[in-house]
Design a protein around this motif. Structure first.
Motif, PDB file in Angstrom:
ATOM      1  N   ASP A  92     -25.030  -4.185  12.488  1.00  0.00           N
ATOM      2  CA  ASP A  92     -26.396  -3.827  12.886  1.00  0.00           C
ATOM      3  C   ASP A  92     -27.421  -4.652  12.109  1.00  0.00           C
ATOM      4  O   ASP A  92     -28.458  -4.149  11.682  1.00  0.00           O
ATOM      5  CB  ASP A  92     -26.662  -2.332  12.695  1.00  0.00           C
ATOM      6  CG  ASP A  92     -25.776  -1.457  13.571  1.00  0.00           C
ATOM      7  OD1 ASP A  92     -25.446  -1.895  14.694  1.00  0.00           O
ATOM      8  OD2 ASP A  92     -25.424  -0.353  13.133  1.00  0.00           O
ATOM      9  N   GLY A  93     -27.100  -5.937  11.875  1.00  0.00           N
ATOM     10  CA  GLY A  93     -28.004  -6.838  11.187  1.00  0.00           C
ATOM     11  C   GLY A  93     -28.008  -6.723   9.669  1.00  0.00           C
ATOM     12  O   GLY A  93     -28.833  -7.330   8.999  1.00  0.00           O
ATOM     13  N   VAL A 147     -26.407   2.296  -2.266  1.00  0.00           N
ATOM     14  CA  VAL A 147     -25.596   2.266  -1.049  1.00  0.00           C
ATOM     15  C   VAL A 147     -26.404   1.559   0.032  1.00  0.00           C
ATOM     16  O   VAL A 147     -27.411   2.076   0.505  1.00  0.00           O
ATOM     17  CB  VAL A 147     -25.217   3.700  -0.605  1.00  0.00           C
ATOM     18  CG1 VAL A 147     -24.416   3.664   0.678  1.00  0.00           C
ATOM     19  CG2 VAL A 147     -24.447   4.403  -1.716  1.00  0.00           C
ATOM     20  N   ASN A 148     -25.959   0.382   0.394  1.00  0.00           N
ATOM     21  CA  ASN A 148     -26.637  -0.421   1.408  1.00  0.00           C
ATOM     22  C   ASN A 148     -25.704  -0.506   2.621  1.00  0.00           C
ATOM     23  O   ASN A 148     -24.945  -1.464   2.757  1.00  0.00           O
ATOM     24  CB  ASN A 148     -26.948  -1.807   0.838  1.00  0.00           C
ATOM     25  CG  ASN A 148     -27.930  -2.566   1.682  1.00  0.00           C
ATOM     26  OD1 ASN A 148     -28.580  -2.007   2.549  1.00  0.00           O
ATOM     27  ND2 ASN A 148     -28.039  -3.860   1.420  1.00  0.00           N
ATOM     28  N   ILE A 149     -25.728   0.567   3.433  1.00  0.00           N
ATOM     29  CA  ILE A 149     -24.872   0.622   4.615  1.00  0.00           C
ATOM     30  C   ILE A 149     -25.741   0.773   5.855  1.00  0.00           C
ATOM     31  O   ILE A 149     -26.894   1.207   5.773  1.00  0.00           O
ATOM     32  CB  ILE A 149     -23.819   1.755   4.536  1.00  0.00           C
ATOM     33  CG1 ILE A 149     -24.476   3.124   4.366  1.00  0.00           C
ATOM     34  CG2 ILE A 149     -22.847   1.475   3.394  1.00  0.00           C
ATOM     35  CD1 ILE A 149     -23.501   4.292   4.407  1.00  0.00           C
ATOM     36  N   SER A 150     -25.173   0.433   7.005  1.00  0.00           N
ATOM     37  CA  SER A 150     -25.944   0.423   8.246  1.00  0.00           C
ATOM     38  C   SER A 150     -26.309   1.813   8.757  1.00  0.00           C
ATOM     39  O   SER A 150     -27.249   1.947   9.520  1.00  0.00           O
ATOM     40  CB  SER A 150     -25.195  -0.359   9.325  1.00  0.00           C
ATOM     41  OG  SER A 150     -23.953   0.257   9.591  1.00  0.00           O
ATOM     42  N   ASP A 151     -25.599   2.850   8.350  1.00  0.00           N
ATOM     43  CA  ASP A 151     -25.898   4.209   8.800  1.00  0.00           C
ATOM     44  C   ASP A 151     -26.763   4.921   7.750  1.00  0.00           C
ATOM     45  O   ASP A 151     -26.252   5.451   6.765  1.00  0.00           O
ATOM     46  CB  ASP A 151     -24.600   4.995   9.023  1.00  0.00           C
ATOM     47  CG  ASP A 151     -24.837   6.366   9.637  1.00  0.00           C
ATOM     48  OD1 ASP A 151     -26.003   6.832   9.660  1.00  0.00           O
ATOM     49  OD2 ASP A 151     -23.854   6.981  10.085  1.00  0.00           O
ATOM     50  N   PRO A 152     -28.088   4.956   7.964  1.00  0.00           N
ATOM     51  CA  PRO A 152     -28.971   5.549   6.954  1.00  0.00           C
ATOM     52  C   PRO A 152     -28.725   7.042   6.739  1.00  0.00           C
ATOM     53  O   PRO A 152     -29.025   7.564   5.664  1.00  0.00           O
ATOM     54  CB  PRO A 152     -30.374   5.296   7.510  1.00  0.00           C
ATOM     55  CG  PRO A 152     -30.198   5.041   8.960  1.00  0.00           C
ATOM     56  CD  PRO A 152     -28.822   4.480   9.128  1.00  0.00           C
ATOM     57  N   ASP A 153     -28.161   7.715   7.731  1.00  0.00           N
ATOM     58  CA  ASP A 153     -27.894   9.147   7.592  1.00  0.00           C
ATOM     59  C   ASP A 153     -26.756   9.441   6.621  1.00  0.00           C
ATOM     60  O   ASP A 153     -26.639  10.559   6.132  1.00  0.00           O
ATOM     61  CB  ASP A 153     -27.580   9.771   8.958  1.00  0.00           C
ATOM     62  CG  ASP A 153     -28.764   9.695   9.914  1.00  0.00           C
ATOM     63  OD1 ASP A 153     -29.920   9.705   9.427  1.00  0.00           O
ATOM     64  OD2 ASP A 153     -28.535   9.609  11.129  1.00  0.00           O
ATOM     65  N   LYS A 154     -25.917   8.472   6.334  1.00  0.00           N
ATOM     66  CA  LYS A 154     -24.781   8.672   5.434  1.00  0.00           C
ATOM     67  C   LYS A 154     -25.026   8.146   4.020  1.00  0.00           C
ATOM     68  O   LYS A 154     -24.233   8.397   3.122  1.00  0.00           O
ATOM     69  CB  LYS A 154     -23.527   7.995   6.005  1.00  0.00           C
ATOM     70  CG  LYS A 154     -23.007   8.673   7.251  1.00  0.00           C
ATOM     71  CD  LYS A 154     -21.712   8.050   7.701  1.00  0.00           C
ATOM     72  CE  LYS A 154     -21.190   8.763   8.940  1.00  0.00           C
ATOM     73  NZ  LYS A 154     -19.942   8.160   9.399  1.00  0.00           N
ATOM     74  N   ARG A 155     -26.107   7.417   3.801  1.00  0.00           N
ATOM     75  CA  ARG A 155     -26.347   6.790   2.492  1.00  0.00           C
ATOM     76  C   ARG A 155     -26.379   7.803   1.355  1.00  0.00           C
ATOM     77  O   ARG A 155     -25.760   7.604   0.322  1.00  0.00           O
ATOM     78  CB  ARG A 155     -27.647   5.995   2.512  1.00  0.00           C
ATOM     79  CG  ARG A 155     -27.556   4.720   3.291  1.00  0.00           C
ATOM     80  CD  ARG A 155     -28.845   3.939   3.227  1.00  0.00           C
ATOM     81  NE  ARG A 155     -28.761   2.839   4.171  1.00  0.00           N
ATOM     82  CZ  ARG A 155     -29.764   2.395   4.896  1.00  0.00           C
ATOM     83  NH1 ARG A 155     -30.963   2.933   4.769  1.00  0.00           N
ATOM     84  NH2 ARG A 155     -29.596   1.407   5.730  1.00  0.00           N
ATOM     85  N   LYS A 156     -27.132   8.877   1.532  1.00  0.00           N
ATOM     86  CA  LYS A 156     -27.283   9.849   0.451  1.00  0.00           C
ATOM     87  C   LYS A 156     -25.952  10.506   0.122  1.00  0.00           C
ATOM     88  O   LYS A 156     -25.578  10.627  -1.048  1.00  0.00           O
ATOM     89  CB  LYS A 156     -28.320  10.902   0.825  1.00  0.00           C
ATOM     90  CG  LYS A 156     -28.603  11.897  -0.289  1.00  0.00           C
ATOM     91  CD  LYS A 156     -29.720  12.838   0.122  1.00  0.00           C
ATOM     92  CE  LYS A 156     -30.072  13.814  -0.967  1.00  0.00           C
ATOM     93  NZ  LYS A 156     -31.158  14.718  -0.543  1.00  0.00           N
ATOM     94  N   GLU A 157     -25.202  10.919   1.136  1.00  0.00           N
ATOM     95  CA  GLU A 157     -23.904  11.564   0.912  1.00  0.00           C
ATOM     96  C   GLU A 157     -22.959  10.630   0.178  1.00  0.00           C
ATOM     97  O   GLU A 157     -22.274  11.027  -0.764  1.00  0.00           O
ATOM     98  CB  GLU A 157     -23.304  12.011   2.261  1.00  0.00           C
ATOM     99  CG  GLU A 157     -21.927  12.631   2.169  1.00  0.00           C
ATOM    100  CD  GLU A 157     -20.797  11.610   2.311  1.00  0.00           C
ATOM    101  OE1 GLU A 157     -19.785  11.756   1.591  1.00  0.00           O
ATOM    102  OE2 GLU A 157     -20.908  10.683   3.124  1.00  0.00           O
TER     103      GLU A 157
END
Length: 170
Positions: A92-93, A147-157
């Motif tokens: 996702d870029g 945490v630099n991942i494409s799914d922002p909803d999972k970063r905090k977890e």
């Protein structure tokens, strides 16, 4: 403002690297060697040893569970510590990455993106949603997970989970 902060971070890291090289050098008049690594320069050995310790804070499987195949971890010149970067290319870029850092308080205050208080981690932990950074006191230092991942909803977890692992290993 963000550009000035990043320039300040780069200056801190540059100064630290210059000190490592200067302390391990005798001015070029002769080559010094390490007893454990005959024939190698002391400064290079010190950098290698530091990288190994930094990148052993999280296991290969812990990092792969989040970002998949990765580069095995490299020194993170922006935050200190270690950064693992996905080798699968952009998702996702975004090229996904995980950073784990342990800093003395002065360095922490200079580089950390400190967010809001967060529960589910160490006492005094903060999480910055924009940058995916979790920071918390650990022993006499401060620990950070980015945490630099494409799914922002999972970063905090993911940051909270990896933060607990890091806290147990420092």
């Amino acid at each position: 403002m963000q550009i000035l902060r990043k320039l300040g971070q780069a200056a801190i890291v540059g100064a630290a690297l210059a000190m490592v090289v200067a302390c391990g050098s005798d001015g070029g008049s002769s080559s010094s060697t390490s007893a454990e690594n005959p024939g190698t320069d002391d400064a290079a050995s010190a950098v290698t040893e530091a990288k190994g310790g930094e990148c052993e804070r999280l296991t290969k499987s812990e990092v792969e569970a989040v970002i998949g195949p990765n580069d095995g971890g490299q020194h993170d010149y922006a935050l200190g510590g270690c950064i693992w970067t996905a080798t699968s290319g952009a998702k996702d870029g975004l090229v996904e990455a995980i950073s784990a850092t342990v800093l003395p308080k002065a360095q922490y205050e200079a580089v950390a993106e400190v967010g809001e208080q967060v529960s589910g981690s160490a006492d005094g932990a903060t999480y910055d949603t924009i940058h995916g950074e979790l920071w918390f006191p650990c022993k006499s230092d401060f620990c950070g997970i980015k945490v630099n991942i494409s799914d922002p909803d999972k970063r905090k977890e993911v940051a909270l989970r990896l933060g607990k692992i890091l806290q147990d290993r420092v």
